[in-house]
Scaffold this motif. Sequence first.
Motif, PDB file in Angstrom:
ATOM      1  N   VAL A 122       4.154   0.675   0.700  1.00  0.00           N
ATOM      2  CA  VAL A 122       4.340   1.964   1.380  1.00  0.00           C
ATOM      3  C   VAL A 122       4.217   3.114   0.386  1.00  0.00           C
ATOM      4  O   VAL A 122       3.644   4.165   0.695  1.00  0.00           O
ATOM      5  CB  VAL A 122       5.696   2.003   2.125  1.00  0.00           C
ATOM      6  N   ILE A 159       1.627   6.202   0.806  1.00  0.00           N
ATOM      7  CA  ILE A 159       2.069   7.601   0.856  1.00  0.00           C
ATOM      8  C   ILE A 159       1.563   8.396  -0.347  1.00  0.00           C
ATOM      9  O   ILE A 159       0.993   9.473  -0.204  1.00  0.00           O
ATOM     10  CB  ILE A 159       3.613   7.671   0.920  1.00  0.00           C
ATOM     11  N   PHE A 172      15.496  -1.341  11.143  1.00  0.00           N
ATOM     12  CA  PHE A 172      14.816  -2.242  10.217  1.00  0.00           C
ATOM     13  C   PHE A 172      15.650  -3.496   9.940  1.00  0.00           C
ATOM     14  O   PHE A 172      15.130  -4.618   9.971  1.00  0.00           O
ATOM     15  CB  PHE A 172      14.497  -1.513   8.909  1.00  0.00           C
ATOM     16  N   GLN A 184      14.411  -7.245  10.990  1.00  0.00           N
ATOM     17  CA  GLN A 184      14.212  -8.299   9.985  1.00  0.00           C
ATOM     18  C   GLN A 184      15.020  -9.547  10.339  1.00  0.00           C
ATOM     19  O   GLN A 184      14.487 -10.654  10.389  1.00  0.00           O
ATOM     20  CB  GLN A 184      14.659  -7.794   8.604  1.00  0.00           C
ATOM     21  N   GLY A 201       7.872  -9.229  14.444  1.00  0.00           N
ATOM     22  CA  GLY A 201       7.498  -9.135  13.020  1.00  0.00           C
ATOM     23  C   GLY A 201       6.660  -7.896  12.749  1.00  0.00           C
ATOM     24  O   GLY A 201       6.879  -7.191  11.758  1.00  0.00           O
ATOM     25  N   SER A 233       8.867  -4.951  12.804  1.00  0.00           N
ATOM     26  CA  SER A 233       9.684  -4.836  11.588  1.00  0.00           C
ATOM     27  C   SER A 233       8.862  -4.251  10.433  1.00  0.00           C
ATOM     28  O   SER A 233       9.410  -3.566   9.563  1.00  0.00           O
ATOM     29  CB  SER A 233      10.311  -6.185  11.234  1.00  0.00           C
ATOM     30  N   LEU A 234       7.533  -4.495  10.423  1.00  0.00           N
ATOM     31  CA  LEU A 234       6.684  -3.854   9.407  1.00  0.00           C
ATOM     32  C   LEU A 234       6.687  -2.336   9.603  1.00  0.00           C
ATOM     33  O   LEU A 234       6.801  -1.565   8.646  1.00  0.00           O
ATOM     34  CB  LEU A 234       5.244  -4.377   9.497  1.00  0.00           C
ATOM     35  N   GLY A 276      10.057  -0.887   8.756  1.00  0.00           N
ATOM     36  CA  GLY A 276      10.174  -0.935   7.294  1.00  0.00           C
ATOM     37  C   GLY A 276       9.447   0.237   6.655  1.00  0.00           C
ATOM     38  O   GLY A 276       9.921   0.840   5.685  1.00  0.00           O
ATOM     39  N   PHE A 277       8.300   0.577   7.221  1.00  0.00           N
ATOM     40  CA  PHE A 277       7.531   1.737   6.747  1.00  0.00           C
ATOM     41  C   PHE A 277       8.370   3.009   6.877  1.00  0.00           C
ATOM     42  O   PHE A 277       8.410   3.835   5.957  1.00  0.00           O
ATOM     43  CB  PHE A 277       6.247   1.851   7.581  1.00  0.00           C
ATOM     44  N   VAL A 282      11.056   3.188   4.091  1.00  0.00           N
ATOM     45  CA  VAL A 282      10.551   3.604   2.772  1.00  0.00           C
ATOM     46  C   VAL A 282      10.199   5.092   2.791  1.00  0.00           C
ATOM     47  O   VAL A 282      10.447   5.813   1.818  1.00  0.00           O
ATOM     48  CB  VAL A 282       9.355   2.737   2.337  1.00  0.00           C
ATOM     49  N   CYS A 283       9.622   5.571   3.915  1.00  0.00           N
ATOM     50  CA  CYS A 283       9.345   7.007   4.047  1.00  0.00           C
ATOM     51  C   CYS A 283      10.619   7.807   3.878  1.00  0.00           C
ATOM     52  O   CYS A 283      10.631   8.847   3.224  1.00  0.00           O
ATOM     53  CB  CYS A 283       8.754   7.323   5.429  1.00  0.00           C
ATOM     54  N   ILE A 314      13.337   6.889   2.277  1.00  0.00           N
ATOM     55  CA  ILE A 314      13.811   6.805   0.887  1.00  0.00           C
ATOM     56  C   ILE A 314      13.024   7.774   0.002  1.00  0.00           C
ATOM     57  O   ILE A 314      13.583   8.476  -0.840  1.00  0.00           O
ATOM     58  CB  ILE A 314      13.670   5.353   0.356  1.00  0.00           C
ATOM     59  N   ILE A 315      11.697   7.822   0.208  1.00  0.00           N
ATOM     60  CA  ILE A 315      10.855   8.639  -0.663  1.00  0.00           C
ATOM     61  C   ILE A 315      10.941  10.118  -0.307  1.00  0.00           C
ATOM     62  O   ILE A 315      11.151  10.975  -1.161  1.00  0.00           O
ATOM     63  CB  ILE A 315       9.384   8.160  -0.584  1.00  0.00           C
ATOM     64  N   ASN A 316      10.761  10.425   0.986  1.00  0.00           N
ATOM     65  CA  ASN A 316      10.618  11.826   1.388  1.00  0.00           C
ATOM     66  C   ASN A 316      11.859  12.440   1.996  1.00  0.00           C
ATOM     67  O   ASN A 316      11.895  13.643   2.239  1.00  0.00           O
ATOM     68  CB  ASN A 316       9.485  11.959   2.424  1.00  0.00           C
ATOM     69  N   HIS A 367       6.112  10.752   7.089  1.00  0.00           N
ATOM     70  CA  HIS A 367       5.477  11.662   6.128  1.00  0.00           C
ATOM     71  C   HIS A 367       4.234  12.236   6.771  1.00  0.00           C
ATOM     72  O   HIS A 367       3.726  11.751   7.759  1.00  0.00           O
ATOM     73  CB  HIS A 367       5.086  10.909   4.861  1.00  0.00           C
TER      74      HIS A 367
END
Lengths: 194, 194
Positions: A183, A187, B117, B121, B172, B175-176, B179-180, B183-184, B186-188, B193
């Motif tokens: 990911v 990004i 998420f 999972q 499944g 969940s992908l 999950g994306f 992470v978005c 966490i990062i942004n 994003h």
Amino acid sequence: MRSPQPLRNGGDNSCSPSHNRRFQSTVAEHKLRRFNSLILVFRLVSFSFSLASSVFVLTNTRGSDTPHWYHYDTFRFVLAANAIVAVYSVFEMGASVWEISRGVTLFPEVLQIWFDFGHDQVFTYLLLSANAAGTTMARTLKEMDTCRASNAFCVQMDIAIALGYAAFVFLGLTSLLTGFRVVCFIINGSRFHL
Amino acid sequence: MRSPQPLRNGGDNSCSPSHNRRFQSTVAEHKLRRFNSLILVFRLVSFSFSLASSVFVLTNTRGSDTPHWYHYDTFRFVLAANAIVAVYSVFEMGASVWEISRGVTLFPEVLQIWFDFGHDQVFTYLLLSANAAGTTMARTLKEMDTCRASNAFCVQMDIAIALGYAAFVFLGLTSLLTGFRVVCFIINGSRFHL
């Protein structure tokens, strides 16, 4: 085949001054190294458990009058899944060591992160399904006369399956980390962000 | 309980002019809506398959002289896993519709994305292990006299397990996607994003 580009630091900090970018790049490199080290540790643990599980299944023979693991499709599946994960983990540990020591991925970056994540996901599911199938077969054997006739066979198979579950847990954790890298790449255009 | 903040657009574009940011925000909102719609479709398909699988297991009784699903721990596990996923999917579809229609998450944003998420999972693994266990039990029954005595029981159970695998595939995939979003976030600092 090596990735031609060195460690990149995403494309979202073009407004920062150049010294700031160099500082960020160093911090990102440091973080990436720690992140890759964590992946390496998880792979090592996963490898150890899957190898131990394979060995426990493979050595589960005790003479001609007791049951053998290769008489059961399910236990052959357990062995195959664990052996595949063990071999894959060795390869991935090599790739991790390469990346940590040289700062570049073994394959081109985009290929490497998708390869890692794709295989981690598939092999995590493979390992879980093999162990769930193995558990069911082991329970069925306990209800039949097989375990009464040869208790050691069933105990050893239980241990092998438990080790397989442990390998599954660590491979699942690894797949979360490699999923994070994918990911980040989507990004930021880099396998790690600052 | 609703998330107090409206749709946020990350914190990495502070250098852009204000009109540019507004444009980016609109595009991000549009993209997020499409993304959530895709998750909703996957959840709907997963719900359909898991509900169908539960019904197939539950109705697999044909009189007192044939086997019943509730005599086998494994088939009870298959039913439980599929029923849990069906109920969870209904709840999550409601949350998705809420988010798409109102633009805010049902729970506070950070809780919602981790909740989605995490459960996706765990339930994906639960469904796979139940189906793998069910497959092994169904194969074992075929080798014994059970399926010769009552072939319809085994056929119906095979169909239920196949439907369970289909539900697993779509859960499944969901969940992908969730999950994306994690992470978005966490990062942004935002669940999507630009």
